[in-house]
Design an enzyme around this catalytic site. Structure first.
Site, PDB file in Angstrom:
ATOM      1  N   GLU A 436       0.868  -1.249  -0.083  1.00  0.00           N
ATOM      2  CA  GLU A 436       0.019   0.062  -0.307  1.00  0.00           C
ATOM      3  C   GLU A 436       1.207   1.392   0.325  1.00  0.00           C
ATOM      4  O   GLU A 436       0.174   1.888   1.063  1.00  0.00           O
ATOM      5  CB  GLU A 436      -1.055  -0.354   0.857  1.00  0.00           C
ATOM      6  CG  GLU A 436      -1.885  -1.061   1.272  1.00  0.00           C
ATOM      7  CD  GLU A 436      -3.025  -1.403   2.060  1.00  0.00           C
ATOM      8  OE1 GLU A 436      -3.142  -0.432   3.258  1.00  0.00           O
ATOM      9  OE2 GLU A 436      -3.911  -2.517   2.154  1.00  0.00           O
ATOM     10  N   GLU A 514      -3.367  -9.347  -0.406  1.00  0.00           N
ATOM     11  CA  GLU A 514      -4.272  -9.004   0.829  1.00  0.00           C
ATOM     12  C   GLU A 514      -5.376  -9.167   1.137  1.00  0.00           C
ATOM     13  O   GLU A 514      -5.973  -8.694  -0.169  1.00  0.00           O
ATOM     14  CB  GLU A 514      -3.573  -7.491   1.447  1.00  0.00           C
ATOM     15  CG  GLU A 514      -3.414  -8.204   3.156  1.00  0.00           C
ATOM     16  CD  GLU A 514      -3.411  -6.657   3.767  1.00  0.00           C
ATOM     17  OE1 GLU A 514      -1.849  -6.572   3.611  1.00  0.00           O
ATOM     18  OE2 GLU A 514      -3.878  -5.635   4.219  1.00  0.00           O
TER      19      GLU A 514
HETATM   20  C1  GAL Z   1      -4.068  -2.893   5.344  1.00  0.00           C
HETATM   21  C2  GAL Z   1      -3.043  -2.820   5.411  1.00  0.00           C
HETATM   22  C3  GAL Z   1      -1.652  -3.853   6.587  1.00  0.00           C
HETATM   23  C4  GAL Z   1      -2.920  -3.545   7.453  1.00  0.00           C
HETATM   24  C5  GAL Z   1      -4.434  -4.266   7.976  1.00  0.00           C
HETATM   25  C6  GAL Z   1      -5.277  -3.151   8.155  1.00  0.00           C
HETATM   26  O1  GAL Z   1      -4.726  -1.941   4.519  1.00  0.00           O
HETATM   27  O2  GAL Z   1      -2.380  -3.227   4.326  1.00  0.00           O
HETATM   28  O3  GAL Z   1      -1.068  -3.536   6.628  1.00  0.00           O
HETATM   29  O4  GAL Z   1      -2.783  -2.438   8.347  1.00  0.00           O
HETATM   30  O5  GAL Z   1      -4.520  -2.709   6.482  1.00  0.00           O
HETATM   31  O6  GAL Z   1      -6.164  -3.405   7.891  1.00  0.00           O
END
Ligand code: GAL
Length: 818
Positions: A436, A514
């Site tokens: 991100e 993710e």
């Molecule tokens: C995502 C991020 C992760 C973590 C997660 C929590 O967007 O890539 O590192 O922070 O959110 O929901």
């Protein structure tokens, strides 16, 4: 003569330092375990750089060491909810050691696999290096400053005071292994040995080894290098090359070795080979370097996704953090093994190292256990992240002081060292240069991404991804930036995002780096109905209403995780997914604020106890017949009221029985992603789920209304430990009623007593709101369970472990230490 000298050296070090020393096989290449016998104090003590400084009042510690985990949790700690409210700051370590005069003609290096963070290392008052990133491994040459036959003092200062320092708990300290390395003045430089397997058939494999030779003698050296490939200790291929090694110039060696009938490395058969380089000068062995490798073919295809040895394999992955629950960042090999065992039983085959370099030990364990790794380097480039955080009931954005300010200066070096350190691991199947990253939203990311990818491509041939945010959330990343990756990394992509990708980038390979896994934000085993729910939220005292909405929206069944898998399960071109996260971790407590101190996204709690979501993944990712129903059946106050009961199974049909009476069968379409549910009128008694496949019973699960807590049950995955002072046993405690039923809301305080060849080093219970220290001799059960972690001492014998609680029948277990 040489072997005598080696023995003298090891003995002297052990004597003076009372440390356990281990050496590599060869006489002149010694890798000495430098983990034991450090002196430690909080704060930066600059005078401690001076060798004559008196540190006798400092604490004696072994590494891995993380001072933050000791606590206490406090709302005043600047690490804040991001860092789990734990203390941070500066600290200083010292280690005294002696090197025998017989090593005078040799090189002496010290290697740290990670020290959090801003480490400065001094030897005998001389600074040898500074490394800001706490997750990276680094080595320094100590040779010119060593006082042979006299005391030497290594001093390490760390500074983790800029807080919040990361988006979650990092730990503070020398929290990974330290090694003292002795080498001949002609040697293979650190990380230069690189092994690949360019050709593989059923009957033969070509193993290619490249490495540099360097000499610090003033005269050219005639060196012969013998390169061996070993399988389980036996040489299966060998070659010798001779080189004239010139001073001040690296001489490179590149050899192909032929391995007959290779045993292939794969998730189910993680076969490993060792590649060893022996250096000879005039027939005398002067040094050795070795690494492990796996012989396997990796395939990446835009239509068929990822394959290993020609077999299409979906990555059923989890994002993980480097820390290990109650032990914080100071984890041991056994911590990692247990994590991976529990994940494997969930059906998981892959890990994303989110979002920073992990320990060498972690990757070694993945190699040994057959896990596939997305090895990730960065969470930030040049733009600081300002994650949403809850403070005093309000949502605020607080910048983290992590990496952005040093990216320009350090990124290329950190990335290079990361790839050099990790590229021999067969478990690594792709690299990731980011998560991100803000600059990937625009074309600004293009040149940076290209530069980082080039660094990796110049060192290794595995593909590079980059987990981008925006897909499906109407804020798409820059197409030019996204197309820099070999494999597009999609964070939180939805179906419409995947469809869009098919149109605008039909030739791109993709993976879900993710996705929203959260099966339920309520802590493990917490089911709240009626007034109980209000009482739970009132007790937390949140003024921030969104937290309630956020948690409720995700619901018990974890719709987002179900949907994320549904989106890609039947898309063969998508290589797989990595759920956020595999295990709960300290910090990043969103949507909660104080008193929460750990996250609750994962299907497994901080102590390793499965939540219901664990069984969702098992039903989708594993072939082992299973069925799981929830909630538990101690729902006081719900008598006569409707309760929805859910089932996860990998059977094709499931039937629910209440007190022996069938409430009906339901289909489970295995080609889709489904779960089952029944509305049941609650009354104390029992529920049984029976799962069928092709009409045959394959599994069943029962929940019963339990009576009063009466006894403790202990469970260990193994009862033998190594007498190395670093081996662990995790003792899982469950509270049962007199008939052996789990008491699902039990919160009895359990006291632990450990006698003999071990010590208690951590306790926990998976409650993300609990502020008791992880370093204690007792812990209350949370929803029926708690955990004790026992470490072996450096002596053989037995460990007697007893768990007691007033009013409960105690339990004990004997562990063997050899
Ligand atoms: C995502 C991020 C992760 C973590 C997660 C929590 O967007 O890539 O590192 O922070 O959110 O929901």
């Amino acid at each position: 003569m040489i072997s005598i000298l080696k023995r003298v050296f090891v003995a002297v070090s052990c004597l003076l330092l009372s440390v356990a020393c281990s050496t590599s096989e060869t006489e002149q290449s010694q890798d000495i375990d430098f983990n034991k016998g450090w002196k430690f104090t909080k704060g930066e003590v600059t005078e401690a750089i001076n060798p004559s400084y008196n540190d006798k009042d400092w604490q004696t510690v072994n590494v891995p060491h993380d001072f933050s985990i000791k606590g206490p949790f406090s709302k005043e700690n600047p690490s804040f909810s991001r860092g789990g409210w734990l203390p941070t700051g500066k600290c200083t370590y010292r280690k005294s050691f002696t090197v025998n005069a017989s090593e005078k003609e040799n090189k002496v290096f010290v290697y740290f696999d990670g020290a959090y963070r801003n480490s400065t290392v001094y030897i005998n008052g001389n600074k040898v290096g500074y490394r800001p990133l706490g997750y990276i491994g680094f080595q320094y040459d100590l040779t010119e400053f060593i006082n042979f036959n006299k005391e030497n003092i290594l001093t390490v200062t760390l500074d983790n005071s800029a807080q919040p320092g990361h988006r979650w708990y990092s730990g503070t300290g020398i929290y990974r292994d330290v090694t003292l390395k002795i080498r001949n003045k002609t040697y293979v430089p650190n990380w230069s040995l690189y092994v690949t397997t360019p050709e593989i058939t059923k009957t033969k494999a070509v193993v290619n080894a490249t490495f540099d030779l360097k000499t610090e003698f003033n005269q050219p050296q005639d060196i012969s290098a013998k390169i061996n490939v070993l399988y389980k200790g036996d040489i299966v291929a060998s070659k010798k090359v001779t080189k004239k090694v010139q001073p001040n110039k690296n001489t490179s060696v590149n050899v192909d070795l032929l391995v007959e009938n290779p045993k292939l490395w794969a998730p189910a058969t993680p076969e490993l080979y060792t590649v060893q380089v022996e250096l000879y000068n005039n027939e005398m062995l002067i040094g050795e370097e070795s690494t492990r490798t796996g012989i396997r073919t990796l395939g990446y295809d835009k239509d068929n996704g990822f394959s290993i040895n020609g077999e299409q394999t979906k990555l059923k992955g989890v994002c993980l953090h480097h820390a290990g629950g109650p032990l914080g960042a100071a984890i041991y090999k056994r911590t990692i093994q247990r994590q991976l065992e529990i994940l494997r039983e969930m059906g998981c085959n892959a890990v994303r190292t989110s979002h920073n370099p992990f320990s060498t030990e972690f990757l070694e364990t993945c190699d040994e256990m057959g896990f596939l790794v997305m090895n990730e380097m960065f969470d930030e480039w040049e733009v600081v992240k300002e994650p949403a955080t809850i403070q005093d009931g309000k949502k605020v954005r607080i910048p983290v002081k992590y990496y952005a300010d040093i990216f320009k200066e350090w990124a290329d070096k950190d990335l290079t060292d990361f790839v050099l350190r990790d590229r021999n691991h067969p478990s690594v199947v792709m690299w990731s240069i980011g998560n991100e990253i803000d600059q990937m939203k625009t074309d600004e990311g293009v040149p940076i991404a290209n530069r980082l990818i080039d660094i990796i491509h110049n060192l290794d041939d595995r593909p590079v991804t980059n987990g981008l945010i925006g897909y499906g959330w109407d804020a798409w990343p820059s197409e030019a930036a996204a197309s820099t990756s070999d494999i597009r990394g999609y964070n939180y992509i939805k179906e419409n995002g995947l469809d869009r990708e098919d149109k605008i980038a039909p030739n791109a390979m993709g993976i879900v780096t993710e996705c929203a896994s959260a099966q339920s934000y309520y802590p493990r085993g917490t089911y709240l109905y009626g007034d109980e729910k209000k009482a739970w939220w009132d007790k937390l005292g949140y003024k921030y209403d969104d937290a309630y909405n956020w948690v409720e929206q995700r619901g018990l069944i974890g719709y987002r995780g179900v949907q994320a898998w549904k989106d890609i399960k039947n898309r063969p071109d998508i290589m797989g997914q990595f759920i956020w996260t595999g295990w709960d971790y300290l910090g990043e407590v969103i949507p909660f604020g104080w008193p929460a101190r750990s996250s609750s996204f994962a299907p497994i709690d901080l102590c390793g106890f499965p939540k219901d979501g664990y069984y969702f993944y098992q039903s989708q990712w594993s072939d082992k017949p299973m069925v799981h129903i929830f909630p538990h059946w101690n729902l006081d106050g719900m008598e006569g009221k409707k309760v929805t009961v859910y089932a996860y199974t990998n059977g094709d049909e499931v039937e629910l029985f209440q007190d022996g009476k069938s409430l009906g069968k339901q289909k489970n379409n295995l080609d889709d992603v489904e779960y089952q549910q029944w509305d049941v009128i609650y009354q104390p008694g029992n529920l049984k789920a029976v799962s069928y496949k092709n009409g045959k019973v394959i599994a069943q699960d029962v929940v019963k209304t339990a009576g009063k807590a009466a006894k403790i049950k202990l469970f260990v995955r193994r009862a033998n430990l190594k007498a190395d002072g670093e081996d662990l046993v995790y003792v899982e405690c469950t509270v049962l009623d007199k008939d052996g039923n789990v008491v699902p809301k039990a919160d009895n305080i359990i006291q632990f007593d450990v006698q003999g060849a071990g010590e208690l080093i951590g306790v926990g219970n998976g409650d993300n709101m609990n502020h008791d220290s992880f370093q204690a001799s007792e812990r209350n059960a949370f929803n029926g369970k708690c955990l004790a972690i026992v470490k072996s001492l450096e002596k053989s014998g037995e460990i007697y472990f007893v768990a007691k609680s007033p009013g409960l029948k105690s339990a004990s277990i004997t562990l063997e230490v050899n």
